[in-house]
Design a protein around this motif. Structure first.
Motif, PDB file in Angstrom:
ATOM      1  N   SER A 162      20.512  -5.651   3.798  1.00 35.12           N
ATOM      2  CA  SER A 162      19.344  -5.146   4.536  1.00 35.12           C
ATOM      3  C   SER A 162      18.107  -5.063   3.655  1.00 35.12           C
ATOM      4  N   THR A 163      16.945  -5.103   4.303  1.00 35.24           N
ATOM      5  CA  THR A 163      15.709  -4.769   3.588  1.00 35.24           C
ATOM      6  C   THR A 163      15.738  -3.277   3.276  1.00 35.24           C
ATOM      7  N   GLU A 202      15.295  -1.212   6.465  1.00 33.81           N
ATOM      8  CA  GLU A 202      16.516  -1.249   7.313  1.00 33.81           C
ATOM      9  C   GLU A 202      17.617  -0.398   6.680  1.00 33.81           C
ATOM     10  N   TRP A 203      17.751  -0.533   5.358  1.00 36.81           N
ATOM     11  CA  TRP A 203      18.779   0.200   4.612  1.00 36.81           C
ATOM     12  C   TRP A 203      18.534   1.714   4.729  1.00 36.81           C
ATOM     13  N   THR A 221       8.059  -2.258  -1.902  1.00 36.74           N
ATOM     14  CA  THR A 221       8.249  -3.403  -0.999  1.00 36.74           C
ATOM     15  C   THR A 221       6.930  -3.815  -0.324  1.00 36.74           C
ATOM     16  N   ASP A 261       6.765  -4.045   2.821  1.00 39.14           N
ATOM     17  CA  ASP A 261       6.662  -3.157   3.992  1.00 39.14           C
ATOM     18  C   ASP A 261       5.856  -1.902   3.646  1.00 39.14           C
ATOM     19  N   VAL A 282      18.183  -5.007  -2.964  1.00 37.34           N
ATOM     20  CA  VAL A 282      17.532  -4.914  -1.648  1.00 37.34           C
ATOM     21  C   VAL A 282      16.474  -6.006  -1.467  1.00 37.34           C
ATOM     22  N   GLY A 283      16.422  -6.938  -2.407  1.00 37.84           N
ATOM     23  CA  GLY A 283      15.487  -8.064  -2.279  1.00 37.84           C
ATOM     24  C   GLY A 283      14.038  -7.630  -2.234  1.00 37.84           C
ATOM     25  N   ALA A 284      13.716  -6.592  -3.015  1.00 34.96           N
ATOM     26  CA  ALA A 284      12.364  -6.029  -2.938  1.00 34.96           C
ATOM     27  C   ALA A 284      11.351  -6.835  -3.728  1.00 34.96           C
ATOM     28  N   SER A 296      21.871   1.730  -3.496  1.00 32.65           N
ATOM     29  CA  SER A 296      21.157   0.450  -3.598  1.00 32.65           C
ATOM     30  C   SER A 296      21.434  -0.220  -4.944  1.00 32.65           C
TER      31      SER A 296
END
Ligand SMILES: Nc1nc2[nH]c(O)nc2c(=O)[nH]1
Length: 467
Positions: free
Chosen positions: A96-97, A100-101, A251, A253, A313-315, A339
């Motif tokens: 998840s991002t 989302e996480w 992020t 976001d 988390v692919g941040a 995470s």
């Protein structure tokens, strides 16, 4: 301060000898290094460090002698960002991002109580010790009204494991109904947070130079905290002489959130609410443009770089070489265990170097800079340079002794290259304030197997509660 954890009164002096010693004691990258040296610990402090054998006149008759043959001694590593309670919720929302996480996990964390927090902290702290960590922060920001005394719980866990502890009183007061990310059920009122934060400082903050417990103020993140709380938290921390911590620029976001809600970048927003100064350290600090890096450097703010979690988390990848070049103090952090299921600070050092080079080429970061971030950089981020993070007389006796004589490491001549580039070395010993915490890859202060059983049971209960 009425209840600071204290160490047992009488700890035998310790002489670690016949090992490589990497002191990090200078203003430069590594300071003095001895291929065959010693470190003498007494009274909770480092008494002597040097080449060859220790001057016998300095060694107390009752000193324990530790043969460090095949090992390298470094300052104990310093973890600048963690969420220990997440030790109970590892392995969830794995693809998840961050947003989302978080929205998956907030309802689970809402059920946590003080017993859970103590159990999780025991597990996470023992694991940190096994990876050479001697000082850690914790950012605890989920504080349900009926949870009991979660800060006393985690502070008692740190005293039991024996790590130097910088718990931060985290908080969230911006729920979904007011435009924040967390559900309204996990946020506190601003007034309750401020009263609770003052109370934790009163009870547990110990400013002494050899302190085992210092509190910081840590509203959670721009998308979970009101601007009022950010601003008043900074005022409170400064009135009380404690440090300030939050997540920042983690992020894209978050960047979108800040631009939409505040009309500014995350860094501009933090400046607008008074978070400028050398008493501030930001976790993650990934999405920083040149102006934000310049602002951080000018303001004296430090960064807690968390490369493993950021990848999990692919941040994104933080611009660490640029931050270091600008003079920003950069420490390393494992981040919360949900995470970063691994939770080992050595891995952050290893990954930080690999990511920096993957982005910027083979000279983007050298091995000593990676170790320096894990030690001196962490001490600077926590306001403790001069006390921890270096092996030098007068510094606190926090030492990691890494075994580099196994076949995995023996062919690597430079001990720092072996430590940072090789696989994770076995831990011959870890001392905090001169007290032995790890011996031959075993935590000696708590029963790690019992802790693991308690963690499994607490996790099961917490997940069942969430339904
Ligand atoms: N990696 C993490 N980032 C976060 N932001 C936020 O508000 N909470 C968290 C968190 O627990 N981990």
């Amino acid at each position: 301060m009425t209840a600071s954890p204290t160490m047992p009164a009488a700890i035998r002096p310790v002489l670690i000898e016949n090992c490589a010693v990497v002191t990090m004691d200078g203003p430069g990258v590594a300071g003095a290094e001895y291929p065959d040296g010693h470190v003498l610990l007494d009274g909770g402090r480092i008494v002597a460090v040097g080449r060859g054998r220790c001057d016998p006149a300095l060694v107390p008759a009752d000193a324990e002698r530790v043969d460090g043959t095949g090992c390298v001694a470094t300052p104990g590593l310093i973890n600048t960002h963690h969420h220990l309670y997440q030790w109970l919720t590892r392995g969830l929302a794995v693809d998840s991002t961050l947003f989302e996480w978080l929205t998956t996990l907030y309802p689970v964390w809402a059920g946590i109580d003080a017993d859970d927090v103590r159990t999780a902290a025991l597990g996470g702290l023992a694991h940190l010790a096994l990876g050479g960590c001697t000082t850690t922060t914790d950012h605890h920001y989920v504080v349900p009204a009926d949870a009991g005394d979660v800060f006393a719980a985690e502070i008692s866990a740190a005293a039991a494991v024996g790590l130097r502890f910088h718990p931060t009183r985290g908080s969230m007061d911006l729920g979904r109904r007011d435009g924040g990310l967390p559900p309204d059920s996990v946020v506190e009122s601003t007034d309750a947070i401020l009263a609770g934060t003052a109370d934790v400082i009163d009870r547990f903050h110990d400013p002494a130079p050899d302190s085992m417990c210092r509190i910081a103020v840590a509203p959670c993140s721009p998308f979970s905290v009101t601007s009022d709380l950010m601003r008043i938290s900074a005022e409170l921390a400064r009135e009380r002489g404690v440090r300030l911590h939050t997540h920042l620029a983690e992020t894209d976001d978050e960047e979108v959130f800040c631009r939409e809600r505040f009309g500014s970048t995350p860094m501009e927003y933090m400046e607008s609410v008074g978070w400028v100064g050398p008493d501030v350290w930001f976790a993650h600090s990934i999405h920083l443009d040149d102006a934000a890096i310049a602002a951080m450097a000018a303001g004296g703010m430090a960064a807690a770089h968390c490369p493993v979690s950021n990848c999990r988390v692919g941040a994104g990848i933080a611009r660490v070489p640029a931050m270091l070049a600008a003079g920003i103090p950069v420490g390393l952090g494992v981040d919360g265990s949900a995470s970063n299921e691994s939770g080992v600070l050595w891995e952050e050092m290893h990954t930080a170097l690999l990511l920096a080079r993957g982005v910027g080429g083979p000279r983007a970061m050298d091995v000593r800079t990676a170790l320096r971030m894990a030690t001196v950089g962490g001490a600077r981020a926590l306001g403790r340079d001069g006390e921890i993070g270096r092996l030098a007389p007068g510094y606190l006796a926090d030492v990691a002794l890494w075994r580099v004589d196994a076949p995995t490491h023996t062919a690597i001549d430079d001990p720092v290259a072996a430590l940072v580039l090789g696989s994770r070395p076995p831990m011959a010993g870890v001392w905090v304030q001169g007290r032995r915490v790890v011996d031959a890859d075993r935590v000696v202060t708590v029963d790690a197997e019992a802790v693991s059983r308690d963690v499994v049971a607490a996790r099961r209960r917490l997940l069942a509660k969430a339904g």
